[in-house]
Scaffold this motif. Structure first.
Motif, short mmCIF file in Angstrom:
data_model
loop_
_atom_site.label_atom_id
_atom_site.label_comp_id
_atom_site.label_asym_id
_atom_site.label_seq_id
_atom_site.Cartn_x
_atom_site.Cartn_y
_atom_site.Cartn_z
N GLN A 186 -10.12 27.68 -5.42
CA GLN A 186 -9.07 27.98 -4.47
C GLN A 186 -9.12 27.01 -3.30
OE1 GLN A 186 -8.80 32.13 -4.01
NE2 GLN A 186 -7.30 32.07 -2.37
N TYR A 187 -7.97 26.43 -2.96
CA TYR A 187 -7.87 25.60 -1.76
C TYR A 187 -6.98 26.37 -0.79
CZ TYR A 187 -9.63 21.70 -4.57
OH TYR A 187 -10.39 20.88 -5.36
N GLY A 188 -7.54 26.88 0.27
CA GLY A 188 -6.76 27.72 1.18
C GLY A 188 -6.24 28.93 0.43
N ARG A 189 -4.93 29.08 0.39
CA ARG A 189 -4.37 30.24 -0.33
C ARG A 189 -4.03 29.90 -1.77
NH1 ARG A 189 0.16 33.22 3.02
NH2 ARG A 189 -1.14 34.66 4.19
N HIS A 190 -4.10 28.61 -2.08
CA HIS A 190 -3.63 28.14 -3.38
C HIS A 190 -4.76 28.09 -4.42
CE1 HIS A 190 -1.44 25.83 -6.32
NE2 HIS A 190 -2.30 24.84 -6.23
N LYS A 191 -4.53 28.75 -5.55
CA LYS A 191 -5.52 28.68 -6.63
C LYS A 191 -5.18 27.52 -7.55
CE LYS A 191 -6.97 33.48 -6.74
NZ LYS A 191 -6.82 34.79 -7.34
N ALA A 192 -5.93 26.42 -7.43
CA ALA A 192 -5.69 25.24 -8.28
C ALA A 192 -6.11 25.56 -9.71
CB ALA A 192 -6.47 24.05 -7.75
N VAL A 193 -7.18 26.33 -9.87
CA VAL A 193 -7.61 26.83 -11.18
C VAL A 193 -7.80 28.33 -11.00
CG1 VAL A 193 -9.49 26.84 -12.87
CG2 VAL A 193 -8.71 24.67 -11.90
N GLY A 247 -1.59 20.01 -19.83
CA GLY A 247 -0.90 20.67 -18.72
C GLY A 247 -0.07 19.64 -17.98
N ARG A 248 0.98 20.13 -17.34
CA ARG A 248 1.83 19.21 -16.58
C ARG A 248 1.09 18.70 -15.35
NH1 ARG A 248 7.85 21.52 -16.47
NH2 ARG A 248 8.03 22.17 -18.63
N ASN A 249 1.72 17.78 -14.62
CA ASN A 249 1.10 17.28 -13.39
C ASN A 249 0.86 18.44 -12.44
OD1 ASN A 249 1.16 14.65 -14.24
ND2 ASN A 249 3.10 14.18 -13.24
N GLY A 250 -0.34 18.45 -11.87
CA GLY A 250 -0.66 19.49 -10.89
C GLY A 250 -1.05 20.83 -11.50
N ALA A 251 -1.23 20.87 -12.83
CA ALA A 251 -1.54 22.15 -13.51
C ALA A 251 -2.96 22.62 -13.21
CB ALA A 251 -1.36 22.00 -15.01
N GLY A 252 -3.84 21.69 -12.85
CA GLY A 252 -5.23 22.09 -12.54
C GLY A 252 -6.27 21.46 -13.45
N LYS A 253 -5.85 20.49 -14.27
CA LYS A 253 -6.76 19.88 -15.24
C LYS A 253 -7.93 19.15 -14.54
CE LYS A 253 -3.45 17.31 -16.97
NZ LYS A 253 -2.32 17.70 -16.11
N THR A 254 -7.58 18.28 -13.59
CA THR A 254 -8.63 17.50 -12.91
C THR A 254 -9.59 18.43 -12.17
OG1 THR A 254 -7.02 15.75 -12.62
CG2 THR A 254 -9.01 15.58 -11.31
N THR A 255 -9.04 19.41 -11.48
CA THR A 255 -9.88 20.34 -10.73
C THR A 255 -10.85 21.05 -11.66
OG1 THR A 255 -8.02 20.68 -9.24
CG2 THR A 255 -9.80 22.28 -9.10
N PHE A 256 -10.37 21.47 -12.82
CA PHE A 256 -11.23 22.16 -13.79
C PHE A 256 -12.33 21.21 -14.28
CE2 PHE A 256 -12.47 23.40 -18.06
CZ PHE A 256 -12.79 24.74 -17.87
N ASP A 288 -10.37 12.32 -18.14
CA ASP A 288 -9.18 12.84 -17.49
C ASP A 288 -8.03 11.84 -17.68
OD1 ASP A 288 -7.50 14.35 -15.95
OD2 ASP A 288 -8.37 13.76 -14.03
N GLU A 289 -7.06 12.22 -18.44
CA GLU A 289 -5.87 11.37 -18.69
C GLU A 289 -6.25 9.91 -19.01
OE1 GLU A 289 -2.47 12.37 -18.18
OE2 GLU A 289 -2.65 14.23 -17.05
N PRO A 290 -7.07 9.66 -20.02
CA PRO A 290 -7.52 8.28 -20.27
C PRO A 290 -6.43 7.36 -20.80
CG PRO A 290 -8.30 9.72 -22.02
CD PRO A 290 -7.64 10.60 -21.00
#
Ligand code: ATP
Length: 300
Positions: free
Chosen positions: A13-20, A37-46, A156-158
């Motif tokens: 979670q970043y602030g109120r936003h759950k990235a994963v 997952g689409r851009n911003g879906a949370g892949k990199t964070t995971f 990640d997105e190679p």
């Protein structure tokens, strides 16, 4: 079943936003796991959390069967290429690798050369990284991730931004690492079509939530994969198809046959058809519903 990666309700979670958001995902030993997952879906964070580059807000992470604090001891068994490969542009491939090996305390003679051989960069000589194509840089990034012989490779997105040839080269490399080195690989992309060609299992993430985890077989069933043959000689083609052991086929029209069996050996089938005097105008695995399936799942 012991998983290489086993998460339970993993959350960042970043602030109120759950990235994963509460992701429970399972990666088996020796498989290629496609994380889509689409851009911003949370892949990199995971991927960062799995690699130990970011701390989860909550949830559990088990690596190689070890959970809790013990899991962290296995981070050194993971090689990763997340976001951009950290390369020194003014140096060559071997020098870049050498620095990575020094950092890892690897001093084996010929080690860098063997890694370059694995990724197909053995002939780059003194060429500097700034003169490399994007695909070469990605392959060098993968070689860096392979230093230390990790048991799990995280990419990640190679293939982002690569041309079709570059994409095909990375694909071949991944399959080689899986079959020859028995490497477990987690690879992310926003293109299901591309992941489909290499992955055994798929995890689909949307807005931080893992909305589906399924095997290639399950995906095939949902997407109805088939091999399409176009030939004016369907009468000659049918016995060949049967001789090759494929049973689930259908003559769709005067010049089109669909085979619904999976794992079709396209090259061998093509040769057998030609040998039987059958003129093949088109022969391809068709998966036209794949992207549609993904889009339907992730439609808002
Ligand atoms: P992409 O394919 O675009 O890289 P992604 O699936 O890898 O996307 P992430 O980079 O994991 O997605 O980002 C997931 C969400 O978390 C995004 O909304 C992003 O803005 C947010 N996010 C990522 N890192 C941070 C951070 N350090 N601080 C705040 N928000 C972040």
């Amino acid at each position: 079943m012991e998983y290489v990666v086993d998460t339970k309700a993993l959350t960042k979670q970043y602030g109120r936003h759950k990235a994963v958001d509460s992701v429970s995902l399972h990666i088996r030993r020796g498989e290629i796991y496609g994380f889509i997952g689409r851009n911003g879906a949370g892949k990199t964070t995971f991927m960062k959390m799995i690699s130990g580059l970011s701390t989860p807000t909550s949830g559990e992470l088990a690596l190689f069967g070890a959970s809790g604090r013990e899991a962290a001891k296995h981070h050194n068994r993971i090689g990763n290429l997340i976001e951009q490969p950290g390369l020194y542009e003014g140096m060559g491939a071997k020098e870049n690798l050498h620095l990575k090996c020094l950092a890892l305390g690897i001093h084996a003679h010929g080690y860098e050369e063997s890694l370059l051989q694995t990724v197909g960069l053995q002939d780059t000589g003194k060429k500097k990284v700034k003169q490399f194509s994007l695909g070469m840089k990605q392959r060098l990034g993968i070689a860096m991730a392979l230093a230390g012989r990790p048991d799990l490779l995280i990419l990640d997105e190679p293939v982002n931004g690569l041309d079709p040839q570059g994409i095909a080269e990375i694909r071949e490399l991944l399959l080689k690492l899986k079959t020859e080195k028995n490497m477990t690989i987690l690879i992310s992309s926003h293109i299901l079509e591309e992941l489909y060609k290499v992955a055994d299992t798929f995890g689909i993430i949307h807005k931080g939530v893992l909305i589906q985890e399924l095997s290639k077989e399950e995906l095939n069933q949902k997407c109805n994969e088939y091999t399409e043959i176009k030939t004016p000689n369907t009468d000659l083609a049918c016995p060949v198809i049967e001789q090759m052991g494929y049973r689930k086929y259908q003559v769709i029209s005067h010049d089109t046959i669909h085979i619904y069996d999976t794992a079709i050996e396209i090259g061998a089938l093509n040769m057998a058809l030609a040998k039987a005097g059958c003129m093949v105008e088109f022969l391809q695995v068709v998966q036209d519903k794949l992207e549609e399936y993904f889009l339907n799942l992730t439609r808002d």
